[in-house]
Design an enzyme around this catalytic site. Sequence first.
Site, PDB file in Angstrom:
ATOM      1  N   HIS A   3     -46.876  13.503  26.509  1.00  0.00           N
ATOM      2  CA  HIS A   3     -45.681  12.650  26.505  1.00  0.00           C
ATOM      3  C   HIS A   3     -44.722  13.138  27.572  1.00  0.00           C
ATOM      4  CE1 HIS A   3     -42.098  10.508  25.077  1.00  0.00           C
ATOM      5  NE2 HIS A   3     -42.919   9.726  24.412  1.00  0.00           N
TER       6      HIS A   3
ATOM      7  N   ASP B 106     -48.604   6.887  20.275  1.00  0.00           N
ATOM      8  CA  ASP B 106     -49.345   5.701  20.712  1.00  0.00           C
ATOM      9  C   ASP B 106     -50.821   5.781  20.317  1.00  0.00           C
ATOM     10  OD1 ASP B 106     -47.124   4.469  22.076  1.00  0.00           O
ATOM     11  OD2 ASP B 106     -47.361   5.973  23.635  1.00  0.00           O
TER      12      ASP B 106
END
Length: 427
Positions: free
Chosen positions: A304, A361
């Site tokens: 991330h 995600d």
Amino acid sequence: MADKATLTYNGKTYELPVVVGTENEAAIDIQHLRAESGLITLDDGYANTGSCISNITFIDGEQGILRYRGYPIEELAEYSTFVETAYLLITGELPNARQLAEFKALLNEHQFIHENMRHHFEGFPADAPPMAILSAMLNTLGCFEPAVARPSDEPNFLASAARLLSKVRAIAAASYRKSMGLPINYPRFDLSYTANFWHLMFCMPNAPCEPDPDIVRALDMIFILHADHEQNCSTSTVRMVASSQANLYASVAAGVCALWGPLHGGANMAVIEMLEGIRARGESVPAFVAKVKDAHARLMGFGHRVYKNFDPRAKIIKQACDRVLSRLGIRDPLLDIAMELEEVALRDPYFIERKLYPNVDFYSGIIMRAAKIPLSMFPVLFAIGRMPGWIANWREVHLNPKARIYRPRQVYNGPTKRPYTMLAARG
């Protein structure tokens, strides 16, 4: 900590105020730098630029911390609901029992879209992307309710927010139903916010239909975990548009457009597309991992930009993902690949050293796949979840007495002044 920073340039020294937030984040205030020195700062992509002072969400990427209005995301995910979390983000405080009941009543009261709006869906081709429909219809919604589009009466703002939060589900579900050639459903008063969305998406009017509680809870958690995430691309877009005094619907419609990009709201779609590619090629997970290590393949759903160790949302949603897959007993080749890839990534030194842990995600994509959510609807669910954060940020801009229209500067690197050449002389 010093309350001033100094900048020396061209033989002159300039003092710049240092602003410190409640979590001891320090920022150099450069608002007057250009006026005093002729300089601007260059920060391509705004990665190190604070665009505002906000009271909504706190992130510490190094420590893996995410808090809404001071409340840890771990506690909200375990004890709260999406509706309660939305109220918190929009108003700044958790609701008491009476306030929560009143907010739920507002959501129920305003969950129907204007009947004439239903005809607007017929103007889109059957294969129109749901995000395009969502953005367009949110702007259309402002036309049908102009008094709500710019809520200037602060005591009534919660009703305005409830209208938008409630109707976005109906618009999102209708865009899917239209693409499938199915009749558009009406919402039910007896279902929770997220269960109603599932009903709007999948139930048929001529057959009994009750949402699966495990799927509803998992989707509700996805909404909570996506409800806000500080000044990301779409939220910054909402604030940018709001700074021009654009109305609420226009601002969140712009947020939808920003979220549509594959690097933002399309990230969980990219996870499933990656898994589909592995399956289509008949590739083993170890072979794919080897390609990732050799930089011959992109690994989606890992790591991330903000979180340097782990995504705190991923730790929460992994448990929900495991629970849903276990209870539903789903057998899906793509999900088998995903679970094997997760196992490899969590133990392989290559991923551990680079802190490439599965992010939110990765798991949200798996859950939505298991819940039979179509791939094109993945970013739409992201938009529904992010709506409370967008509303809260729009309101923060709207209430700021010192607010100015956002207007970044640039460093020009094009041609210098040159004379105009007449057409006949251009060869």
